[in-house]
Enzyme design. Structure first.
Site, PDB file in Angstrom:
ATOM      1  N   LYS A  29       0.802  -1.228   0.000  1.00 37.17           N
ATOM      2  CA  LYS A  29       0.000   0.000   0.000  1.00 37.17           C
ATOM      3  C   LYS A  29       0.837   1.282   0.000  1.00 37.17           C
ATOM      4  O   LYS A  29       0.368   2.331  -0.473  1.00 37.17           O
ATOM      5  CB  LYS A  29      -0.933   0.012   1.206  1.00 37.17           C
ATOM      6  CG  LYS A  29      -2.075  -0.991   1.150  1.00 37.17           C
ATOM      7  CD  LYS A  29      -3.145  -0.550   0.171  1.00 37.17           C
ATOM      8  CE  LYS A  29      -4.412  -1.387   0.301  1.00 37.17           C
ATOM      9  NZ  LYS A  29      -5.465  -0.929  -0.615  1.00 37.17           N
TER      10      LYS A  29
ATOM     11  N   SER B 175      -8.805  -0.280   6.523  1.00 34.67           N
ATOM     12  CA  SER B 175      -8.803  -1.249   7.620  1.00 34.67           C
ATOM     13  C   SER B 175      -7.427  -1.375   8.248  1.00 34.67           C
ATOM     14  O   SER B 175      -7.273  -2.015   9.280  1.00 34.67           O
ATOM     15  CB  SER B 175      -9.262  -2.628   7.120  1.00 34.67           C
ATOM     16  OG  SER B 175      -8.319  -3.151   6.193  1.00 34.67           O
TER      17      SER B 175
ATOM     18  N   GLU C  66      -9.652 -14.125  -3.969  1.00 32.51           N
ATOM     19  CA  GLU C  66     -10.480 -13.563  -2.909  1.00 32.51           C
ATOM     20  C   GLU C  66     -10.803 -14.650  -1.881  1.00 32.51           C
ATOM     21  O   GLU C  66     -10.822 -15.842  -2.218  1.00 32.51           O
ATOM     22  CB  GLU C  66     -11.814 -13.060  -3.470  1.00 32.51           C
ATOM     23  CG  GLU C  66     -11.709 -11.865  -4.382  1.00 32.51           C
ATOM     24  CD  GLU C  66     -13.085 -11.384  -4.833  1.00 32.51           C
ATOM     25  OE1 GLU C  66     -13.449 -10.254  -4.481  1.00 32.51           O
ATOM     26  OE2 GLU C  66     -13.784 -12.141  -5.531  1.00 32.51           O
TER      27      GLU C  66
ATOM     28  N   GLY D 113     -15.776 -13.324   0.726  1.00 31.33           N
ATOM     29  CA  GLY D 113     -15.721 -11.988   0.158  1.00 31.33           C
ATOM     30  C   GLY D 113     -15.501 -12.024  -1.341  1.00 31.33           C
ATOM     31  O   GLY D 113     -14.514 -11.496  -1.852  1.00 31.33           O
TER      32      GLY D 113
ATOM     33  N   ASP E   4     -16.914 -10.552  -3.881  1.00 30.37           N
ATOM     34  CA  ASP E   4     -17.617  -9.488  -4.601  1.00 30.37           C
ATOM     35  C   ASP E   4     -17.048  -9.235  -5.999  1.00 30.37           C
ATOM     36  O   ASP E   4     -17.800  -8.991  -6.943  1.00 30.37           O
ATOM     37  CB  ASP E   4     -17.596  -8.186  -3.791  1.00 30.37           C
ATOM     38  CG  ASP E   4     -16.188  -7.781  -3.373  1.00 30.37           C
ATOM     39  OD1 ASP E   4     -15.604  -8.499  -2.543  1.00 30.37           O
ATOM     40  OD2 ASP E   4     -15.673  -6.770  -3.872  1.00 30.37           O
TER      41      ASP E   4
ATOM     42  N   SER F 182       1.047  -9.705  -0.677  1.00 25.00           N
ATOM     43  CA  SER F 182       0.800  -8.267  -0.550  1.00 25.00           C
ATOM     44  C   SER F 182       1.185  -7.644   0.779  1.00 25.00           C
ATOM     45  O   SER F 182       1.384  -6.426   0.851  1.00 25.00           O
ATOM     46  CB  SER F 182      -0.671  -7.964  -0.836  1.00 25.00           C
ATOM     47  OG  SER F 182      -1.506  -8.675   0.067  1.00 25.00           O
TER      48      SER F 182
END
Length: 322
Positions: A56, A81, A207, A211, A213, A307
């Protein structure tokens, strides 16, 4: 119909130039044991060794660094989060401004404490009853801050794509790239870099089962909203993909694999015992997909973006014991 967002390899390369000497060029690790287990040569890009412990920082710094001086002076805001929270807080500190971060009240304590440690102000909310996007926009407007969203922002996405750019620079051509999917920024930026360099590469997102989506959205051809998922992968507890990220991923992502929480824990354990690296649940999902056989027709050379590794010792021991 809105125009498709425009993001190119040149944008990712420009982000890489901005990040040079600021972000870590993280290592790529291999394992003969892993290769034998999955039947392919696997190259793992270890973003758990990135500043703030996750990819990030790449996107956050790339976005904040491009703000005009008058906006930078006002300060920045973000909602997250945990990993984007830390990333924006550190980017703000590095660039001489301030940050206010909206975080769920049940965010991992280690991530909240780290965000505070980088000098940010933290405001909490209930992720199960309140919508963070609206809260974040309201917070930024009320305080006159510039909002840096966690994934639905072209400069953020370009920054995230530098992880894949570095991976391909080190490994050369790969047959597949396996990437965790939360809001979709990492896989969108990675896919832009990957497909621009090697058009035949398969880009596969991962995923948690609870979750899914993005998988549902890609299958239906439009963004789908699900209840906030309950999974150990806190970085992937999102009800829907981003608008910009979905548009990019709809064109560039070839498949989405799903993994269970149990498979994620098995991958965390494998990474620790065999690779000697610590991965948080979200960071372990691509490895979980490979180890559990969730990626169909795995080709010979596979890249993986691990990640992040932001998990405290108590939680890591709690999950992996047994």
């Amino acid at each position: 119909m809105p125009a498709e967002p425009h993001l190119t390899l040149d944008d990712v390369r420009a982000a890489a130039a901005r990040l040079a000497g600021v972000a870590h060029r993280t290592p790529v690790v291999t394992s003969r044991t892993l290769n034998a287990r999955v039947g392919a040569e696997v190259f793992i890009k270890c973003e758990n060794f990135q500043r703030v412990g996750a990819f990030k920082f790449r996107g956050a710094y790339n976005a904040v660094a491009q703000l005009p001086a008058d906006q930078l002076a006002k300060g920045v805001a973000a909602f997250s989060s945990g990993n984007h929270a830390q990333a924006v807080a550190l980017a703000a500190r590095e660039l001489g401004t301030t940050a206010v971060i909206l975080m769920p009240e049940d965010a991992p304590r280690s991530k909240m404490e780290a965000t505070l440690g980088y000098g940010a102000e933290v405001v909490t909310y209930d992720r199960y009853t309140e919508e963070r996007g609206a809260l974040g926009e309201g917070l930024a407007k009320d305080r006159g801050l510039v909002l840096i969203p966690p994934y639905d922002h072209l400069d953020v996405i370009a920054g995230q794509g530098t992880a894949a750019l570095e991976l391909f620079e080190e490994t050369g051509e790969l047959d597949a790239l396996v990437v965790p999917v939360g809001g979709g920024g990492l896989i969108a930026g990675s896919a832009v870099a990957a497909k621009s360099l090697h058009p035949a590469v398969r880009v596969i997102g991962v995923e948690p089962e609870a979750g899914d989506d993005t998988k549902r959205s890609l299958e239906s051809g439009e963004r789908v909203t699900i209840p906030v998922p309950r999974t150990i992968a806190d970085g992937q507890m999102l009800p829907s993909p981003g608008e910009i990220t979905f548009a990019l991923n709809q064109r560039l992502v070839d498949a989405i694999a799903l993994v269970s929480d149990e498979e994620i824990v098995d991958a965390m354990r494998f990474a620790f015992e065999r690779l000697r690296i610590v991965l948080e649940p979200s960071g372990a999902t691509p490895l979980a997909a490979l180890l559990s056989g969730r990626v169909e027709n795995l080709p010979p050379r596979v890249g993986v973006i691990a990640s992040g590794g932001n998990i405290d010792t108590r939680r890591f021991a709690e999950l992996t014991a047994g």
